[in-house]
Design a protein around this motif. Structure first.
Motif, PDB file in Angstrom:
ATOM      1  N   VAL A   1       0.836  -1.206   0.000  1.00  0.00           N
ATOM      2  CA  VAL A   1       0.000   0.000   0.000  1.00  0.00           C
ATOM      3  C   VAL A   1       0.868   1.252   0.000  1.00  0.00           C
ATOM      4  O   VAL A   1       0.617   2.205  -0.751  1.00  0.00           O
ATOM      5  CB  VAL A   1      -0.944  -0.009   1.221  1.00  0.00           C
ATOM      6  N   ARG A   2       1.896   1.248   0.842  1.00  0.00           N
ATOM      7  CA  ARG A   2       2.776   2.420   0.899  1.00  0.00           C
ATOM      8  C   ARG A   2       3.477   2.654  -0.433  1.00  0.00           C
ATOM      9  O   ARG A   2       3.554   3.791  -0.923  1.00  0.00           O
ATOM     10  CB  ARG A   2       3.816   2.225   1.999  1.00  0.00           C
ATOM     11  N   GLY A   3       3.992   1.581  -1.034  1.00  0.00           N
ATOM     12  CA  GLY A   3       4.690   1.732  -2.295  1.00  0.00           C
ATOM     13  C   GLY A   3       3.791   2.281  -3.387  1.00  0.00           C
ATOM     14  O   GLY A   3       4.176   3.173  -4.149  1.00  0.00           O
ATOM     15  N   SER A   4       2.586   1.749  -3.473  1.00  0.00           N
ATOM     16  CA  SER A   4       1.642   2.236  -4.477  1.00  0.00           C
ATOM     17  C   SER A   4       1.323   3.717  -4.256  1.00  0.00           C
ATOM     18  O   SER A   4       1.333   4.523  -5.199  1.00  0.00           O
ATOM     19  CB  SER A   4       0.353   1.407  -4.428  1.00  0.00           C
ATOM     20  N   ALA A   5       1.063   4.090  -3.006  1.00  0.00           N
ATOM     21  CA  ALA A   5       0.746   5.487  -2.701  1.00  0.00           C
ATOM     22  C   ALA A   5       1.921   6.414  -3.018  1.00  0.00           C
ATOM     23  O   ALA A   5       1.726   7.525  -3.526  1.00  0.00           O
ATOM     24  CB  ALA A   5       0.350   5.620  -1.233  1.00  0.00           C
ATOM     25  N   ASP A   6       3.139   5.964  -2.731  1.00  0.00           N
ATOM     26  CA  ASP A   6       4.316   6.792  -3.015  1.00  0.00           C
ATOM     27  C   ASP A   6       4.493   6.999  -4.515  1.00  0.00           C
ATOM     28  O   ASP A   6       4.901   8.078  -4.969  1.00  0.00           O
ATOM     29  CB  ASP A   6       5.567   6.160  -2.413  1.00  0.00           C
ATOM     30  N   LEU A   7       4.178   5.974  -5.310  1.00  0.00           N
ATOM     31  CA  LEU A   7       4.256   6.122  -6.764  1.00  0.00           C
ATOM     32  C   LEU A   7       3.175   7.078  -7.269  1.00  0.00           C
ATOM     33  O   LEU A   7       3.429   7.927  -8.118  1.00  0.00           O
ATOM     34  CB  LEU A   7       4.101   4.749  -7.434  1.00  0.00           C
ATOM     35  N   VAL A   8       1.974   6.935  -6.752  1.00  0.00           N
ATOM     36  CA  VAL A   8       0.875   7.808  -7.176  1.00  0.00           C
ATOM     37  C   VAL A   8       1.175   9.263  -6.858  1.00  0.00           C
ATOM     38  O   VAL A   8       0.966  10.158  -7.681  1.00  0.00           O
ATOM     39  CB  VAL A   8      -0.445   7.359  -6.503  1.00  0.00           C
ATOM     40  N   ARG A   9       1.713   9.524  -5.666  1.00  0.00           N
ATOM     41  CA  ARG A   9       1.966  10.901  -5.233  1.00  0.00           C
ATOM     42  C   ARG A   9       3.273  11.463  -5.769  1.00  0.00           C
ATOM     43  O   ARG A   9       3.559  12.648  -5.587  1.00  0.00           O
ATOM     44  CB  ARG A   9       1.976  10.958  -3.705  1.00  0.00           C
ATOM     45  N   GLY A  10       4.087  10.626  -6.406  1.00  0.00           N
ATOM     46  CA  GLY A  10       5.351  11.104  -6.954  1.00  0.00           C
ATOM     47  C   GLY A  10       6.487  11.125  -5.961  1.00  0.00           C
ATOM     48  O   GLY A  10       7.542  11.698  -6.258  1.00  0.00           O
ATOM     49  N   VAL A  11       6.300  10.513  -4.790  1.00  0.00           N
ATOM     50  CA  VAL A  11       7.413  10.391  -3.842  1.00  0.00           C
ATOM     51  C   VAL A  11       8.544   9.613  -4.501  1.00  0.00           C
ATOM     52  O   VAL A  11       9.724   9.926  -4.348  1.00  0.00           O
ATOM     53  CB  VAL A  11       6.947   9.702  -2.544  1.00  0.00           C
ATOM     54  N   LEU A  12       8.180   8.582  -5.251  1.00  0.00           N
ATOM     55  CA  LEU A  12       9.100   7.866  -6.128  1.00  0.00           C
ATOM     56  C   LEU A  12       8.571   7.988  -7.546  1.00  0.00           C
ATOM     57  O   LEU A  12       7.426   7.621  -7.815  1.00  0.00           O
ATOM     58  CB  LEU A  12       9.212   6.393  -5.737  1.00  0.00           C
ATOM     59  N   ARG A  13       9.395   8.510  -8.437  1.00  0.00           N
ATOM     60  CA  ARG A  13       8.951   8.696  -9.818  1.00  0.00           C
ATOM     61  C   ARG A  13       8.972   7.374 -10.570  1.00  0.00           C
ATOM     62  O   ARG A  13       9.875   6.560 -10.406  1.00  0.00           O
ATOM     63  CB  ARG A  13       9.867   9.685 -10.540  1.00  0.00           C
ATOM     64  N   SER A  14       7.941   7.160 -11.384  1.00  0.00           N
ATOM     65  CA  SER A  14       7.887   5.999 -12.265  1.00  0.00           C
ATOM     66  C   SER A  14       7.414   6.438 -13.639  1.00  0.00           C
ATOM     67  O   SER A  14       6.464   7.233 -13.756  1.00  0.00           O
ATOM     68  CB  SER A  14       6.922   4.938 -11.720  1.00  0.00           C
ATOM     69  N   PRO A  15       8.038   5.910 -14.713  1.00  0.00           N
ATOM     70  CA  PRO A  15       7.555   6.234 -16.056  1.00  0.00           C
ATOM     71  C   PRO A  15       6.119   5.788 -16.282  1.00  0.00           C
ATOM     72  O   PRO A  15       5.458   6.284 -17.203  1.00  0.00           O
ATOM     73  CB  PRO A  15       8.524   5.461 -16.967  1.00  0.00           C
ATOM     74  N   ALA A  16       5.612   4.870 -15.449  1.00  0.00           N
ATOM     75  CA  ALA A  16       4.256   4.376 -15.626  1.00  0.00           C
ATOM     76  C   ALA A  16       3.199   5.306 -15.038  1.00  0.00           C
ATOM     77  O   ALA A  16       2.006   5.118 -15.290  1.00  0.00           O
ATOM     78  CB  ALA A  16       4.115   2.989 -14.985  1.00  0.00           C
ATOM     79  N   VAL A  17       3.623   6.288 -14.246  1.00  0.00           N
ATOM     80  CA  VAL A  17       2.678   7.246 -13.652  1.00  0.00           C
ATOM     81  C   VAL A  17       2.872   8.581 -14.342  1.00  0.00           C
ATOM     82  O   VAL A  17       3.820   9.311 -14.069  1.00  0.00           O
ATOM     83  CB  VAL A  17       2.905   7.376 -12.133  1.00  0.00           C
ATOM     84  N   ALA A  18       1.956   8.898 -15.231  1.00  0.00           N
ATOM     85  CA  ALA A  18       2.122  10.081 -16.086  1.00  0.00           C
ATOM     86  C   ALA A  18       1.986  11.382 -15.308  1.00  0.00           C
ATOM     87  O   ALA A  18       2.723  12.346 -15.558  1.00  0.00           O
ATOM     88  CB  ALA A  18       1.098  10.038 -17.224  1.00  0.00           C
ATOM     89  N   ALA A  19       1.047  11.428 -14.378  1.00  0.00           N
ATOM     90  CA  ALA A  19       0.774  12.681 -13.665  1.00  0.00           C
ATOM     91  C   ALA A  19       0.554  12.395 -12.183  1.00  0.00           C
ATOM     92  O   ALA A  19      -0.565  12.099 -11.757  1.00  0.00           O
ATOM     93  CB  ALA A  19      -0.453  13.377 -14.250  1.00  0.00           C
ATOM     94  N   PRO A  20       1.599  12.453 -11.377  1.00  0.00           N
ATOM     95  CA  PRO A  20       1.442  12.213  -9.943  1.00  0.00           C
ATOM     96  C   PRO A  20       0.432  13.167  -9.319  1.00  0.00           C
ATOM     97  O   PRO A  20       0.270  14.302  -9.763  1.00  0.00           O
ATOM     98  CB  PRO A  20       2.856  12.461  -9.397  1.00  0.00           C
ATOM     99  N   GLY A  21      -0.257  12.690  -8.293  1.00  0.00           N
ATOM    100  CA  GLY A  21      -1.254  13.521  -7.624  1.00  0.00           C
ATOM    101  C   GLY A  21      -1.765  12.833  -6.377  1.00  0.00           C
ATOM    102  O   GLY A  21      -1.234  11.809  -5.945  1.00  0.00           O
ATOM    103  N   PRO A  22      -2.813  13.373  -5.779  1.00  0.00           N
ATOM    104  CA  PRO A  22      -3.325  12.822  -4.524  1.00  0.00           C
ATOM    105  C   PRO A  22      -4.000  11.466  -4.668  1.00  0.00           C
ATOM    106  O   PRO A  22      -4.143  10.726  -3.694  1.00  0.00           O
ATOM    107  CB  PRO A  22      -4.320  13.882  -4.046  1.00  0.00           C
ATOM    108  N   ALA A  23      -4.432  11.113  -5.880  1.00  0.00           N
ATOM    109  CA  ALA A  23      -5.096   9.830  -6.100  1.00  0.00           C
ATOM    110  C   ALA A  23      -5.045   9.498  -7.585  1.00  0.00           C
ATOM    111  O   ALA A  23      -4.855  10.378  -8.437  1.00  0.00           O
ATOM    112  CB  ALA A  23      -6.546   9.868  -5.623  1.00  0.00           C
ATOM    113  N   LEU A  24      -5.221   8.215  -7.875  1.00  0.00           N
ATOM    114  CA  LEU A  24      -5.285   7.749  -9.258  1.00  0.00           C
ATOM    115  C   LEU A  24      -6.619   7.034  -9.425  1.00  0.00           C
ATOM    116  O   LEU A  24      -6.850   5.988  -8.808  1.00  0.00           O
ATOM    117  CB  LEU A  24      -4.119   6.800  -9.553  1.00  0.00           C
ATOM    118  N   ILE A  25      -7.479   7.604 -10.230  1.00  0.00           N
ATOM    119  CA  ILE A  25      -8.838   7.085 -10.395  1.00  0.00           C
ATOM    120  C   ILE A  25      -9.046   6.683 -11.842  1.00  0.00           C
ATOM    121  O   ILE A  25      -8.841   7.494 -12.758  1.00  0.00           O
ATOM    122  CB  ILE A  25      -9.879   8.142  -9.976  1.00  0.00           C
ATOM    123  N   ALA A  26      -9.437   5.436 -12.078  1.00  0.00           N
ATOM    124  CA  ALA A  26      -9.667   4.946 -13.433  1.00  0.00           C
ATOM    125  C   ALA A  26     -10.772   5.760 -14.105  1.00  0.00           C
ATOM    126  O   ALA A  26     -11.738   6.170 -13.443  1.00  0.00           O
ATOM    127  CB  ALA A  26     -10.036   3.477 -13.409  1.00  0.00           C
TER     128      ALA A  26
END
Length: 367
Positions: free
Chosen positions: A239-264
């Motif tokens: 859960v922590r890892g996913s949240a850190d990727l979503v928020r941009g704490v850790l950058r990933s090429p798979a997350v185009a626009a980090p933010g407070p949440a990722l909603i399909a």
């Protein structure tokens, strides 16, 4: 991340990712899906690692599979959509880390001096892989390990080094560690060294391969970088890892626009529902009026009823949470149901397709 064009060595390197584990610490989610294929920040966890390798400049990756091996090839195919060439090798009996690495050697295509990057399939890392490759080349190491410092290394094996980074020992868990440095699970082998690992039997790199290289006088190098590092093998860490990727704490090429949440895009979220803290709302999810989703991962087709709260939890595909129920640090298996007015906390897990009927109860280990 360094520009791959600035270091041709990255393009010459190959990679192996060890993805054969059964993910027992993440059950029931891994009963049907291998741990590296669980949705994390919107894509399978493994996709973050593969895209990172591609971004570094590596073009050929071998996946060392075992548990539910067919799932990987079905999803990634030849790797072309990620800009990679992916091969698959299935381990039919447990071989340990070293044995698993040796088992895929014949799928590598480079010469004896080719750097081979080895990654564990359950580690998120933000360290500079290009810099690690560069150090490996500059010191002509047999193996170069990424090392990180941890506050309490007693739960890990310690890796002391000389001032220039040369590894001097591999120490098992000790009550009085001599260093805070631990093995972070990213190795770079010279191809000819990798092929000296014995075949056909279990081999531990920490207990056999690395100490054996030291005893033979080979150069084992430590590359220390205290960047973001996380083993996502437990629900809380996942859960922590996913949240850190979503928020941009850790950058990933798979997350185009980090933010407070990722909603399909096709998820339905009520206007007065609260979704944040790096939460992921998967495809087909329904979040009803007044619900709160905080720092959680919801797989596809999850339904959260009105007034329910889901915090720091993982909800498998098709899970249902009833009205006013509260989940904290919980795991729901696929197609499970939590009825109205329930409370699950402190690591509670509900198995796939299990049903917790409507009631006002408190359920936690030891309760």
């Amino acid at each position: 991340m360094a520009d791959p064009a600035a270091d041709p060595l990255a393009a010459q390197a190959e990679a192996v990712i060890l993805v054969g584990g059964q993910g027992s610490r993440l059950r029931p989610l891994t009963l049907t899906t291998p741990k590296p294929m669980l949705p994390c920040a919107g894509v399978p966890f493994l996709t973050h690692q593969l895209l990172r390798l591609a971004e570094t400049g590596i073009e050929h990756v071998v996946l060392a599979t075992s548990y539910r091996a067919e799932v990987f090839a079905e999803h990634y195919g030849d790797g072309g959509e990620l800009g990679l060439a992916i091969d698959y090798v299935t381990e039919t009996e447990p071989l340990g880390t070293g044995g698993g690495i040796r088992n895929v050697a014949d799928r590598l295509t480079g010469g004896p001096d080719t750097p081979v990057v080895i990654l564990n399939g359950d580690v998120l890392s933000g360290h500079d892989l290009t810099a690690q490759l560069r150090m490996h080349r500059e010191v002509d190491a047999a193996v170069t390990l990424h090392l990180v410092g941890v506050e309490d290394p007693r739960a890990f094996g310690c890796v002391p080094t000389e001032a220039d980074g040369r590894v001097t020992a591999f120490l098992e868990k000790t009550p009085e560690p001599v260093t805070d440095q631990i093995n972070a699970g990213c190795y770079i082998f010279r191809r000819d060294v990798l092929e000296t690992i014995p075949t056909g039997r279990p081999v531990s790199v920490e207990r056999e391969t690395f100490p054996g290289l030291l005893a033979a006088g080979s150069r084992v190098q430590g590359y220390r970088e205290d960047a973001y590092w996380l083993d996502v093998g437990t629900p809380a860490a996942f859960v922590r890892g996913s949240a850190d990727l979503v928020r941009g704490v850790l950058r990933s090429p798979a997350v185009a626009a980090p933010g407070p949440a990722l909603i399909a895009p096709d998820a339905l979220v009520a206007e007065d529902a609260q979704v944040g803290d790096g939460s992921v709302i998967g495809p087909g999810c329904v979040i009803s009026a007044g619900a709160v989703i905080s720092g959680s991962v919801l797989f596809e087709n999850v339904w959260v009823a009105a007034g329910a709260e889901v915090r720091s939890s993982v909800l498998g595909a098709g899970a249902r949470v009833g009205e006013r129920s509260a989940l904290t640090d919980a795991v729901l298996g696929d197609q499970s149901l939590v009825g109205n007015d329930n409370e699950l906390a402190a690591g509670a897990r509900l198995w796939a397709s299990a049903v917790l009927p409507d009631a006002t109860i408190r359920f936690s280990p030891g309760a």
